[in-house]
Design a protein around this motif. Structure first.
Motif, PDB file in Angstrom:
ATOM      1  N   ARG A  75     -38.154 -14.250  47.038  1.00  0.00           N
ATOM      2  CA  ARG A  75     -39.107 -13.349  47.880  1.00  0.00           C
ATOM      3  C   ARG A  75     -38.038 -12.496  48.660  1.00  0.00           C
ATOM      4  O   ARG A  75     -38.064 -11.259  48.706  1.00  0.00           O
ATOM      5  N   LEU A  76     -36.943 -12.958  49.203  1.00  0.00           N
ATOM      6  CA  LEU A  76     -36.329 -12.234  49.851  1.00  0.00           C
ATOM      7  C   LEU A  76     -35.437 -11.384  49.166  1.00  0.00           C
ATOM      8  O   LEU A  76     -35.202  -9.989  49.530  1.00  0.00           O
ATOM      9  N   LYS A  77     -35.024 -11.480  47.694  1.00  0.00           N
ATOM     10  CA  LYS A  77     -34.709 -10.503  46.927  1.00  0.00           C
ATOM     11  C   LYS A  77     -35.552  -9.413  46.551  1.00  0.00           C
ATOM     12  O   LYS A  77     -35.318  -8.443  46.875  1.00  0.00           O
ATOM     13  N   HIS A  78     -36.809  -9.710  46.581  1.00  0.00           N
ATOM     14  CA  HIS A  78     -37.861  -8.585  46.238  1.00  0.00           C
ATOM     15  C   HIS A  78     -38.098  -7.824  47.702  1.00  0.00           C
ATOM     16  O   HIS A  78     -38.229  -6.650  47.589  1.00  0.00           O
ATOM     17  N   GLN A  79     -37.914  -8.360  48.652  1.00  0.00           N
ATOM     18  CA  GLN A  79     -38.024  -7.634  50.045  1.00  0.00           C
ATOM     19  C   GLN A  79     -37.099  -6.895  50.194  1.00  0.00           C
ATOM     20  O   GLN A  79     -37.079  -5.655  50.369  1.00  0.00           O
ATOM     21  N   ARG A  80     -35.825  -6.974  49.767  1.00  0.00           N
ATOM     22  CA  ARG A  80     -34.769  -6.313  49.689  1.00  0.00           C
ATOM     23  C   ARG A  80     -34.656  -5.102  48.870  1.00  0.00           C
ATOM     24  O   ARG A  80     -34.638  -3.895  49.214  1.00  0.00           O
ATOM     25  N   GLN A  81     -35.325  -5.478  47.817  1.00  0.00           N
ATOM     26  CA  GLN A  81     -35.166  -4.252  46.522  1.00  0.00           C
ATOM     27  C   GLN A  81     -36.398  -3.433  47.096  1.00  0.00           C
ATOM     28  O   GLN A  81     -36.715  -2.322  46.867  1.00  0.00           O
ATOM     29  N   ASP A  82     -37.631  -3.958  47.701  1.00  0.00           N
ATOM     30  CA  ASP A  82     -38.767  -3.037  48.213  1.00  0.00           C
ATOM     31  C   ASP A  82     -38.308  -2.392  49.365  1.00  0.00           C
ATOM     32  O   ASP A  82     -38.381  -0.923  49.455  1.00  0.00           O
ATOM     33  N   ARG A  83     -37.294  -2.719  50.056  1.00  0.00           N
ATOM     34  CA  ARG A  83     -36.752  -1.988  51.191  1.00  0.00           C
ATOM     35  C   ARG A  83     -35.938  -0.674  50.603  1.00  0.00           C
ATOM     36  O   ARG A  83     -36.106   0.327  50.959  1.00  0.00           O
ATOM     37  N   GLU A  84     -35.001  -1.076  49.534  1.00  0.00           N
ATOM     38  CA  GLU A  84     -34.214   0.025  48.938  1.00  0.00           C
ATOM     39  C   GLU A  84     -35.203   0.957  48.262  1.00  0.00           C
ATOM     40  O   GLU A  84     -34.941   2.211  48.551  1.00  0.00           O
TER      41      GLU A  84
END
Ligand code: C2E
Ligand code: MG
Ligand code: MG
Length: 640
Positions: free
Chosen positions: A75-84
């Motif tokens: 989830r954290l990874k996705h959040q980071r990718q979403d932010r990007e």
């Protein structure tokens, strides 16, 4: 290292640091309160550090396992990718050249990009919180917007051309795509519209359409648009049981302006003519340039020939005034052909064709006039087509004949030359004179073949006479004005001379005044080239054209042939006498031989001799006849 492991390591390190910090503090406190802490303290300290390390490792393992078990890492990874992704989208959103507008589900604008601000002229603050109908141009009716909403409801998107208004009031076209954005439950949360300003494309499209339908020089409608408008006018005339007229206008001797003053002046003159015609007819009429020096006018509500003739008369009148072109003062007349709907034709193409036939008639009748289309002209046109087809066959079947008309020395009355004149020995109609088929051959291009064949025959025949010892100074061959300026003529003449072996000094080529004057530069060059072959040149039908004496002086010709029209009036008509006298004087002053055509009576021959004309040709001396019938000894005597 994965996110969950990094997080667990962070937790373990934090725990370790805090433990070490606590051990340090407690060690310091115990040392300061208890004196015998000594040995024991040392041992406890090592134990403490060991415990802190082991528990930190345990914490790391537990935490890492727990986090990966719960999927927090992903989830954290996705959040980071979403932010990007969001960051990238924001950049694109702002940098794109397309205008972007986002509304909420009620249609209130919640977001716009920089391109929208540039395209519409509004600032972001001026549009946020408003509805997109603030851009409405008023060009589309409610049904248009209903169709957009229907499409959005049914398929979730719409794209198409839409006309909107900028802040400064300018209405412009957009190509727009609108899409509905839905949440997880399928509920519309937002609408996003992306649009491009297509006014530049539209402008160039309009320009291209204009160029395809207008004449670049005068900006008048061209033949394509004119035919289209004529078709529309005919359809409307049919609906309203009215009529309309088509005037086809052609400038007389425009070529002379082009050739003598150059194409720039010619172009400017055409522009002035276009202006004059437009001013005469005003905005309600279609004035077009069909090409070259040919114009056309569509006169609506004009079912009668008499009214059309009045309009044609006005055209002739308006052309009469001087045209000031740069520093030149030019005069030009026009000929007009009239065809009326529905009397003469039932469609645009036929109406144009008939007006063209009428124009041809006006030209033939002496120019600077108008002619009305009559059915007879179509019969004529059909006849011309039939003759042209027949003539093609005649050439193949060798039905053409060359007749020779004697030319006499007026002083000695001796036969000194012949003129080759073509005839058509038609299997049904008998002998047809060139006056009937040469103009048709000229219009259809067959003239090149005919003249080439006559030239060949005449040169061959002259060679035969030479071999037989007949004393003849020349054989004259007519060259059509259609061919005269063409480069092929030189090749043809030199080939025929080479093939027949005729001495070029015995060949005379006759060209009409118009051939020499119409395309004067090309004709002049041709004359000089032909002269290099050693032959002689004569100007036929002199006096009927528009020779300028200045030009005449430049031409490398050796003979003028006085047109038979002037000879016919001799000796009674004083004007003809004066003209013939003047032409003889002119020829002599320029060192040219002079020959009179159409001598039918001895009085004419006598007067011409008295006026010191050199040569004579006409029925009185002898008619054109087959080579075998020429009487070499014939020398008719004059009274005096
Ligand atoms: P043109 O070259 O001026 O020829 C003279 C015409 O006047 C000839 O008519 C001749 O028969 C006619 N003619 C001669 N003497 C008299 C006379 O005393 N009274 C009258 N009324 N007429 C006379 P034709 O043969 O009918 O030729 C007419 C025109 O056709 C020629 O006029 C020439 O322009 C053209 N033509 C004839 N043969 C050829 C040809 O081979 N090639 C070309 N391109 N044109 C030709
Ligand atoms: Mg002639
Ligand atoms: Mg002639």
């Amino acid at each position: 290292m994965s996110v969950s492991y990094r997080d667990a390591l962070r937790a373990a390190l934090l725990y370790g640091l805090l433990s070490v910090f606590w051990l340090q503090i407690s060690d310091h406190l115990l040392n300061s309160y208890f004196d015998d802490w000594g040995q024991l303290a040392q041992w406890q300290r090592i134990n403490g550090y060991l415990w802190a390390f082991i528990s930190a490792v345990l914490i790391f393992i537990a935490r890492a396992r727990l986090l990966s078990f719960m999927g927090v890492g992903a989830r954290l990874k996705h959040q980071r990718q979403d932010r990007e992704r969001l960051r990238q989208a924001a950049v694109v959103f702002d940098c794109t050249r397309e205008g972007v507008l986002v509304t909420d589900c009620r249609g209130t604008i919640v977001h716009v990009n920089r391109a929208l601000v540039e395209i519409t002229g509004y600032t972001a603050a001026e549009v946020l919180g408003h509805r997109p109908n603030m851009f409405k141009s008023g060009r589309h009716g409610p049904e248009f917007y209903q169709a957009v909403f229907k499409s959005l409801q049914e398929s979730g998107d719409w794209n198409g051309e839409i006309w909107n208004r900028r802040k400064d009031g300018e209405v412009y076209p957009q190509w727009q795509t609108v899409r509905a954005i839905t949440d997880g439950k399928g509920q519309v949360t937002h609408y996003v519209a992306v649009f491009t300003d297509i006014s530049a494309i539209k402008k160039s499209q309009t320009e291209l359409t204009r160029l395809a339908h207008h004449d670049a020089l005068t900006d008048l409608p061209n033949r394509l648009l004119f035919t289209d408008r004529t078709e529309q006018a005919l359809a409307s005339a049919l609906r309203h049981s009215s009529g309309c007229a088509l005037l086809m206008i052609d400038l007389d001797h425009f070529k002379i302006v082009n050739d003598s003053l150059g194409h720039n002046i010619g172009d400017l003159l055409l522009k002035r003519v276009a202006d004059r015609l437009q001013r005469l007819f005003g905005k309600g009429f279609t004035v077009a340039r069909l090409g070259g020096d040919e114009f056309a006018v569509l006169v609506d509500n004009c079912p009668r020939t008499a009214e059309a003739a009045l309009a044609a008369q006005q055209v002739l009148e308006v052309m009469k005034g001087v045209f000031e072109v740069e520093k030149h003062q030019l005069f030009i007349s026009a000929s007009v052909g009239i065809s009326v709907f529905p009397r003469d034709a039932l469609n645009a193409e036929q109406l144009l064709r008939n007006a063209d036939s009428a124009l041809y008639k006006a030209k033939k009748a002496g120019r600077e006039g108008y002619a009305v289309y009559t059915e007879e002209l179509t019969t004529h046109a059909q006849y011309r087509v039939e003759v042209a087809n027949d003539l093609r066959r005649a050439l193949e079947q060798q039905e053409l004949r060359v007749y020779y008309q004697p030319v006499h020395d007026l002083k000695t009355c001796q036969l000194i030359g012949v003129e080759a004149l073509v005839r058509w020995q038609h299997p049904v109609r008998g002998l047809i004179s060139p006056g009937e088929f040469i103009p048709i051959a000229e219009r259809t291009g067959l003239i090149a073949e005919i003249d080439a064949w006559v030239l060949e025959q005449a040169c061959w025949q002259m060679g035969q006479w030479q071999s037989a010892g007949v004393e003849l100074s020349f054989v004259a061959v007519n060259i059509s004005s259609r061919l005269f300026a063409r480069p092929e003529l030189f090749t043809l003449v030199s080939t025929v001379l080479a093939d027949t072996g005729l001495d070029p000094a015995l060949l005379e080529l006759e060209v009409t005044e118009s051939a020499v004057m119409d395309d004067s530069q090309a004709a002049l060059e041709q004359m000089h080239r032909l002269r290099t072959l050693g032959l002689r040149l004569a100007i036929d039908d002199f006096g009927t054209g528009f020779s300028s004496l200045l030009r005449l002086k430049q031409l490398p010709v050796q003979k003028l042939k006085i047109d038979q029209g002037f000879v016919a009036g001799l000796p009674a008509d004083n004007d003809d006498v004066a003209i013939v006298r003047a032409v003889i004087a002119l020829s002599q002053s320029m060192g040219l031989a002079v020959q009179a055509e159409g001598i039918e009576h001895v009085e004419q021959a006598q007067l011409l001799l008295d006026l010191t004309c050199d040569l004579g040709q006409g029925y009185w001396f002898g008619r054109p006849m087959p080579a075998s019938e020429l009487d070499w000894q014939r020398a008719p005597a004059m009274h005096g």
